[in-house]
Design an enzyme around this catalytic site. Structure first.
Site, PDB file in Angstrom:
ATOM      1  CG  HIS A 273       3.875  18.661   3.028  1.00 27.70           C
ATOM      2  ND1 HIS A 273       3.263  18.026   1.983  1.00 27.70           N
ATOM      3  CD2 HIS A 273       4.720  17.767   3.588  1.00 27.70           C
ATOM      4  CE1 HIS A 273       3.727  16.797   1.892  1.00 27.70           C
ATOM      5  NE2 HIS A 273       4.620  16.608   2.848  1.00 27.70           N
TER       6      HIS A 273
ATOM      7  CB  CYS B  90       8.378   8.593   8.947  1.00 22.53           C
ATOM      8  SG  CYS B  90       8.207   8.459   7.165  1.00 22.53           S
TER       9      CYS B  90
ATOM     10  CG  ASP C  17       2.299  11.216   0.174  1.00 21.52           C
ATOM     11  OD1 ASP C  17       1.400  11.975  -0.227  1.00 21.52           O
ATOM     12  OD2 ASP C  17       3.463  11.590   0.392  1.00 21.52           O
TER      13      ASP C  17
ATOM     14  CD  GLU D 138       5.952   8.650   0.254  1.00 19.43           C
ATOM     15  OE1 GLU D 138       5.395   9.358   1.106  1.00 19.43           O
ATOM     16  OE2 GLU D 138       6.991   8.997  -0.331  1.00 19.43           O
TER      17      GLU D 138
HETATM   18  C1  PEP Z   1       4.161  10.636   4.376  1.00 19.04           C
HETATM   19  O1  PEP Z   1       3.747  10.707   3.223  1.00 19.04           O
HETATM   20  O2  PEP Z   1       3.567  10.027   5.281  1.00 19.04           O
HETATM   21  C2  PEP Z   1       5.423  11.301   4.754  1.00 19.04           C
HETATM   22  C3  PEP Z   1       5.983  11.096   5.919  1.00 19.04           C
HETATM   23  O3  PEP Z   1       5.975  12.178   3.878  1.00 19.04           O
HETATM   24  P1  PEP Z   1       5.357  13.608   3.535  1.00 19.04           P
HETATM   25  O4  PEP Z   1       4.306  13.918   4.576  1.00 19.04           O
HETATM   26  O5  PEP Z   1       6.461  14.597   3.579  1.00 19.04           O
HETATM   27  O6  PEP Z   1       4.787  13.422   2.182  1.00 19.04           O
HETATM   28 MG    MG Z   2       5.005  11.371   1.641  1.00 15.33          MG
END
Ligand code: PEP
Ligand code: MG
Length: 597
Positions: free
Chosen positions: A212, A528, A481, A457
């Site tokens: 992140h 996403c 994920d 995910e």
């Molecule tokens: C993902 O896991 O692709 C996602 C968009 O959520 P995050 O990156 O916040 O886990």
């Molecule tokens: Mg995620």
């Protein structure tokens, strides 16, 4: 020393240039001076103070030092008569330290010359002093380092209590050489504090491509490279540094020739970005006339202007957990229903009628609510996201009520992260109904038909899609994920970062199955995760049938350009071949071929 001239070592010889290789996480090239941030320095806020506010900031630090003086004097006066004599001596030492110009004057110079805020200036000075103390051979004197740190802690405590009212200077002010942060690690919440753009690049020793921290660096659109292993020990304060955020390469003390090459590339990139801006209002339509929806990923409502600026059709992922997370130095505080409502409403209003997809709290793993809290042994497999929310129903209900209330100001969609089990979906939906009932009772307005979607995910979710499409209004594939859990590699761990492969046949199968299941059921499917913003993968995802992409605003126009150059009639059959392939080399070659189609 001007850039391009060789830095000299203490023997007068030019400092050797060297190159470090790591993981590219945020595109572009930065050329600036290294600013080393120690873990202690990360505990305080960093911002550059504007010229006109410098003296006020100096006074803020002077006042804090004076307050600590008084504190120590009071301690002296209040010492009980029978107190051990060492205690008085101990206070004396602290008074002496506080009065020493190294503490009472040097940080003031740092504020005036480097424009650092008071806390940052003090911590910088303490770090420099501590390094000098470490080299002292006399054990007694070496131990005085702890006293200096304790005195600094007292001053910092007073500073924390004084509100920061000074205007923050923009990062590209001419008085301040542009700085590149070099640190062992930066937490996602700490990364967010750099959004004022005082820094032009980030280099860290640890971290993975889709940690992140990396994602936030990308959202700030600042070149960054992580997983540099020894960067924070090899790079010295004020070294000149080039970050090649496309290649994950950092060049320290570059020669004039290398510098020229990078300057040229930097200029070309700036030109390309300017050209892309012309596409802002162009609809994202493929050559064969298929409309594609391009959405923005945001961390905070303040990201909405950038989303609009990129021409996004809405917000596809609002990572609401960033409203809850505390950085190392900043106490985490769970926002109340009203506080959350104001933030969600702000995003909804800012997007002017475009849909805003608010993901419910995805706390845990590398996004702890409180970084000082005990973390699970395997946090990525632990009580994260919806698991956490279902274990804390009041917290979840509060968030759901706040989101629902915002839905009366524009189109809001609710997105639930990390679902794997049918009962988790059912419980989440039941909680949404309960939140609605509570709002009805309280006479609060909301959109009764608010759509609810699931993040796909976890591989288990992608392998049990009928369970999801039956219950949900839309799906959003979290490829970050999905890759982490399919390939069993921690997305934060740089030692396994080389195994993170979006083109692994298993990953491609799961994505393609999800898109197909959504199409069959007639519900929207978006991606996403970071794959949506990677132009090398745009045609592949289009060929799989994806019609909704959600990514950081900085990536959106480049993806749109790829879409405008795509012809689905030729891409689709080629993609089917890729999906049948099982050999990594064959897949990589075919994807490259697809890109040039
Ligand atoms: C993902 O896991 O692709 C996602 C968009 O959520 P995050 O990156 O916040 O886990
Ligand atoms: Mg995620």
């Amino acid at each position: 020393m001007p850039l391009g001239q060789q830095k000299l070592s203490h023997t007068g010889h030019p400092m050797a240039s060297f190159t470090l290789h790591g993981i590219p996480v945020s595109r572009g090239i930065s050329i600036g001076r290294a600013h080393l941030l120690t873990p202690a320095a990360l505990d305080v806020k960093h911002y550059l103070v504007a010229e006109e506010a410098l003296e006020a900031e100096v006074a803020r630090l002077q006042n804090a030092i004076a307050a600590v003086h008084k504190e120590l004097q009071d301690l002296w006066t209040d010492l009980p008569k029978d107190a051990p004599t060492e205690l008085g001596a101990f206070i004396d030492v602290h008074v002496l330290i506080l009065s020493d110009p190294m503490i009472s004057e040097a940080p003031l110079d740092i504020i005036r010359t480097r424009h650092y805020n008071a806390e940052w200036a003090l911590v910088t000075q303490i770090d420099e002093l501590s390094a000098q103390f470490d080299e002292i051979e006399d054990a007694y004197l070496r131990e005085r380092k702890a006293d200096i740190q304790q005195v600094a802690e007292r001053v910092l405590k007073v500073l924390l209590g004084t509100a920061q009212l000074v205007p923050i200077a923009p990062g590209d002010d001419e008085y301040q050489p542009q700085m590149v942060v070099v640190a062992h690690d930066i937490s996602p919440a700490d990364m967010l504090q750099f959004r004022d753009r005082s820094f032009i690049g980030f280099v860290t020793d640890v971290g993975g491509q889709n940690s992140h921290t990396a994602i936030v660096a990308r959202s700030l659109d600042i070149p960054a490279a992580v997983g540099m292993s020894q960067a924070s020990t090899l790079i010295e304060q004020d070294d000149w540094v080039i970050i090649d955020g496309d290649a994950g390469v950092v060049i320290v003390n570059p020669s004039a020739l290398v510098l020229d090459q990078y300057r040229g590339r930097q200029m070309a990139q700036t030109r390309d970005r300017k050209k892309l801006l012309k596409l802002k209002k162009t609809p994202a339509v493929t050559k064969d006339g298929t409309h594609i929806t391009l959405l923005a990923n945001i961390e905070l409502p303040d990201d909405c202007p950038a989303a609009l600026e990129s021409g996004a059709n809405g917000v596809g992922l609002f990572r609401s957990e960033f409203l809850f997370m505390g950085g190392k130095g900043h106490q985490h505080k769970i926002p109340t229903e009203d506080e959350q409502f104001e933030q969600y409403k702000k995003a909804v209003m800012a997007m002017k009628g475009r849909p805003v997809t608010i993901r419910t709290l995805d706390i845990g793993a590398d996004k702890p609510l409180d970084p000082t809290e005990h973390t699970a042994l395997n946090p990525a497999l632990g009580l994260r996201a919806i698991r956490y929310c279902l274990a804390e129903p009041q917290l979840f209900l509060t968030q759901l009520r706040a989101i629902l209330r915002a839905s009366s100001f524009g189109k809001v969609r609710i997105l639930i992260p990390m679902l794997a089990h049918a009962f988790e979906i059912d419980q989440s939906l039941a909680m949404i109904e309960q939140a609605k009932a509570e709002l009805r009772e309280a006479g609060e307005k909301f959109d009764p038909d608010v759509e609810v979607g699931a993040m796909i995910e976890i591989p288990a979710a992608a392998l049990s899609l009928p369970m999801f499409v039956k219950r949900m209004d839309f799906l959003s594939i979290g490829t970050n994920d999905l890759i982490q859990y399919t390939l069993a590699i921690d997305r934060v761990d740089y030692e396994v970062a080389h195994l993170y492969n979006p083109l692994h046949p298993a990953v491609l199968q799961l994505i393609s199955m999800t898109i197909a299941a959504g199409a069959k059921a007639g519900i929207d499917v978006a991606v996403c995760g970071e794959m949506a913003g990677d132009i090398k993968l745009t045609k592949l995802l289009l060929g799989m049938g994806l019609r909704e992409f959600s990514m950081h605003p900085a990536q959106l126009l480049a993806v749109k350009q790829e879409i405008l150059n795509s012809d689905l009639t030729s891409i689709a059959p080629h993609t089917r071949k890729i999906l049948r392939a099982m050999e990594p080399n064959a897949i990589a070659d075919a994807v490259e071929q697809l890109q040039s189609m």
